[in-house]
Design an enzyme around this catalytic site. Structure first.
Site, PDB file in Angstrom:
ATOM      1  N   ASP A  13       0.835  -1.197   0.000  1.00  0.00           N
ATOM      2  CA  ASP A  13       0.000   0.000   0.000  1.00  0.00           C
ATOM      3  C   ASP A  13       0.874   1.253   0.000  1.00  0.00           C
ATOM      4  O   ASP A  13       1.814   1.362   0.784  1.00  0.00           O
ATOM      5  CB  ASP A  13      -0.902  -0.010   1.236  1.00  0.00           C
ATOM      6  N   HIS A  15      -0.537   4.524   0.129  1.00  0.00           N
ATOM      7  CA  HIS A  15      -1.344   5.675   0.539  1.00  0.00           C
ATOM      8  C   HIS A  15      -0.668   6.382   1.712  1.00  0.00           C
ATOM      9  O   HIS A  15      -0.588   5.843   2.809  1.00  0.00           O
ATOM     10  CB  HIS A  15      -2.752   5.220   0.947  1.00  0.00           C
TER      11      HIS A  15
END
Length: 149
Positions: A13, A15
């Protein structure tokens, strides 16, 4: 005494906005924050918690694959002798997540102390962590009194 928390985004991930907000909020609340950034492995979380004598590990995931990314996470924590570290996870934790209570139950079963959805206000997590750390401190104090008695 300032408590240290380890913060990062697990797995593949990338983000970053959420953990930046969390980092600022936890620092403003008086915590010493070690932000591992994005695409953090389980081992990096565990090593950082050990190196910094962390009170808590805060795992973030927004891309929906946290169930896979967190398999075996608490075994690594236990193997490192860090069973007393408080662990939180939050974000968009499962692809197609319909019932967050099922998702919460899953992560509690694999060992996380608290599980938050992506809509959680950082202040709620801060308040929860303060309560959890105070409770753990009280338990440790009672245990040390029992041992010395």
């Amino acid at each position: 005494m300032t408590k240290t928390v380890i913060l990062g985004v697990i797995g593949s991930d990338a983000h970053v906005v959420g953990i930046t907000i969390l980092e600022q909020a936890f620092e403003a609340a008086g915590f010493d924050v070690v932000n591992l950034g994005v695409q953090t492995s389980q081992t990096e979380f565990v090593d950082a918690a050990d190196e910094h004598d962390a009170a808590a590990v805060l795992v973030s995931s927004l891309y929906g694959h946290a169930k896979q990314d967190c398999q075996g996470f608490h075994r690594q924590i236990a193997d490192a002798g860090l069973e007393d570290v408080t662990t939180y996870i939050g974000g968009n934790l499962a692809v197609g997540q319909d019932d967050f209570e099922e998702t919460r139950a899953f992560f509690r079963e694999i060992g996380f102390d608290r599980v938050f959805d992506s809509e959680t206000d950082p202040e709620d997590a801060i308040e929860a962590l303060r309560a959890d750390l105070d409770m753990r401190s009280a338990e440790t104090e009672r245990e040390s009194q029992t041992v010395s008695a």
